[in-house]
Write an enzyme that holds these catalytic residues in place. Structure first.
Site, short mmCIF file in Angstrom:
data_model
loop_
_atom_site.label_atom_id
_atom_site.label_comp_id
_atom_site.label_asym_id
_atom_site.label_seq_id
_atom_site.Cartn_x
_atom_site.Cartn_y
_atom_site.Cartn_z
N TYR A 122 65.77 28.15 -21.54
CA TYR A 122 65.53 26.62 -22.04
C TYR A 122 66.29 25.45 -21.05
O TYR A 122 66.08 24.52 -21.51
CB TYR A 122 65.73 26.66 -23.57
CG TYR A 122 65.02 27.40 -24.46
CD1 TYR A 122 63.76 27.64 -24.42
CD2 TYR A 122 65.49 28.34 -25.47
CE1 TYR A 122 62.74 28.01 -25.08
CE2 TYR A 122 64.76 29.20 -26.09
CZ TYR A 122 63.53 29.00 -25.96
OH TYR A 122 62.49 29.76 -26.73
N ASN A 145 71.12 33.62 -31.49
CA ASN A 145 69.94 32.82 -31.99
C ASN A 145 70.24 31.18 -32.10
O ASN A 145 69.26 30.35 -31.77
CB ASN A 145 69.52 33.08 -33.32
CG ASN A 145 68.87 34.82 -33.07
OD1 ASN A 145 68.19 34.91 -32.23
ND2 ASN A 145 68.66 35.39 -34.23
N SER A 185 76.47 33.65 -30.42
CA SER A 185 76.27 34.98 -29.91
C SER A 185 74.68 35.08 -29.58
O SER A 185 74.30 36.07 -28.96
CB SER A 185 76.38 36.04 -30.81
OG SER A 185 75.71 36.16 -32.11
N LYS A 216 67.00 29.50 -36.60
CA LYS A 216 67.85 28.62 -36.29
C LYS A 216 67.43 27.30 -35.84
O LYS A 216 68.18 26.25 -35.77
CB LYS A 216 68.80 29.40 -35.14
CG LYS A 216 69.72 30.49 -35.58
CD LYS A 216 71.02 29.81 -36.59
CE LYS A 216 71.93 30.97 -36.67
NZ LYS A 216 73.24 30.60 -37.57
N LYS A 223 59.89 29.08 -33.40
CA LYS A 223 60.39 28.64 -32.04
C LYS A 223 61.76 28.92 -31.87
O LYS A 223 62.56 28.97 -32.57
CB LYS A 223 60.17 27.04 -32.04
CG LYS A 223 58.64 26.42 -32.02
CD LYS A 223 58.69 25.03 -31.77
CE LYS A 223 57.12 24.52 -31.97
NZ LYS A 223 57.54 22.76 -31.68
N GLU A 248 73.48 41.80 -46.69
CA GLU A 248 74.49 41.84 -45.79
C GLU A 248 74.79 43.23 -45.29
O GLU A 248 74.54 44.08 -46.26
CB GLU A 248 75.65 41.33 -46.47
CG GLU A 248 76.75 40.99 -45.62
CD GLU A 248 77.94 40.07 -46.34
OE1 GLU A 248 78.44 39.47 -45.56
OE2 GLU A 248 78.18 40.82 -47.30
N GLY A 282 75.34 35.77 -43.00
CA GLY A 282 76.26 36.14 -41.80
C GLY A 282 77.30 34.80 -42.02
O GLY A 282 78.14 34.99 -42.57
N GLY A 283 77.03 33.67 -41.42
CA GLY A 283 77.70 32.52 -41.50
C GLY A 283 77.44 31.86 -42.82
O GLY A 283 78.15 31.12 -43.31
#
Length: 326
Positions: free
Chosen positions: A122, A87, A85, A60, A55, A214, A191-192
């Site tokens: 959304y 997702n 940014s 995320k 979904k 990465e 990433g994070g």
């Protein structure tokens, strides 16, 4: 801003509890296979965890849904906010819509149009800012001052890691159900670091080897692991827009402890991996979601001689179709 409800300990048992919460709220995404892609990368079966089919179009939704579930009644009434940014913004917007609470999103004006369109669809309140972390944080502070909304971090939080770690529990179970046996390894983008950190915690004690993937042009996590401390002085410049974020302060030590290695790949390798996934698996994967497959295809990874099937996490599918393959 801290939530009133304390986080559970960062452990496999906690991730099992998180999975019981999020399972009704997210898709149990399939493990896709391709004999051709597997044969081209060695003797291992490649099992592609299709989070691009979840979904909101990415993994995320897991962390966002779980984070909202941990809010107190008072916090729920105030609504939620974040900076992202793409997702995480879409995922939090959908999770908030499902819970029936307000959501406020701060995004850089350079964010992919497809991801911004999802946020608007959304029903979240979207505020654009300049593409710097300083601008994002300043805009978010203003949103909080105006609305009182609770900040739900995009990656750098225990609840986020617990939610994202549910990916591993599903993949582990699905590999056994499908007759592939115990996973030999799992490769996830970083990433994070919320997903990689969560997966690494879920995999602890199972014998499954955990690797990060990465872009070379956003390689702060790999550099940090080599240096022994978190790296913050870098300017990402990669097609994989979801991986431009520096690895989180809370997430880095978790990755440092539990992840065997983070591999990096070039922009050309990412684009080729994305193209192959579209062509062979017939599924839309964004560049960030193709990075783990690019790593698995590399000589450096194949030299590891993994024993058993390899789970490749395709993290998202929110591509701008007008600019397919870069």
């Amino acid at each position: 801003m801290q939530t009133a409800t304390p986080s559970l300990p960062l452990s496999r048992d906690s991730i099992k509890q998180a999975h019981a919460v999020v399972a009704p709220l997210v898709h149990r995404t399939p493990l896709l296979t391709s004999e051709t892609l597997s044969s081209e990368t060695g003797n291992n079966a490649l099992l592609f965890k299709a989070e691009n089919l979840n979904k909101s179009g990415s993994f995320k939704i897991r962390g966002a849904s779980y984070s909202i579930s941990r809010l107190s009644d008072e916090e729920v009434a105030r609504g939620v906010c974040t900076h992202s940014s793409g997702n995480h913004a879409a995922a939090l917007s959908l999770a908030a819509k499902n819970r029936g609470i307000p959501c406020h999103i701060v995004s850089p004006r350079t964010a992919p149009p497809a991801k911004l369109a999802a946020v608007r669809a959304y029903g979240a309140n979207l505020r654009l800012c300049e593409p710097t972390i300083e601008a994002r944080e300043a805009a978010l502070r203003q949103v909080q001052e105006e609305t009182g909304a609770v900040f739900v971090p995009p990656y750098d939080a225990v609840n986020t890691m617990l939610g994202q770690g549910t990916i591993f529990l599903e993949a582990e179970e699905q590999a056994l159900e499908g007759g592939w046996g115990r996973l030999g390894a799992i490769v996830a983008p970083v990433g994070g670091g919320g997903m990689l950190g969560g997966i690494s915690v879920a995999a602890a004690g199972t014998g499954v080897r955990v690797f990060g993937a990465e872009p070379e042009c956003a390689n702060d996590c790999a550099r940090g692991l080599a240096k022994g401390e978190r790296v913050t002085d870098f300017t990402p410049n990669t097609i994989a827009d979801g991986l431009r974020t520096p690895v989180g302060l809370n997430n880095f030590p978790v990755i440092q402890k539990n992840v065997e290695k983070v591999f990096t790949v070039s922009e050309e390798e990412i684009i080729e991996a994305q193209r192959l996934l579209w062509e062979r698996l017939k599924t839309v994967v964004e560049p960030s979601g193709a990075v783990p497959f690019a790593v698995v295809r590399s000589e450096a990874f194949q030299a590891l001689k993994i024993d058993g099937p390899i789970c490749v996490v395709m993290s998202g599918g929110n591509s701008d179709l007008s600019k397919a393959f870069g």
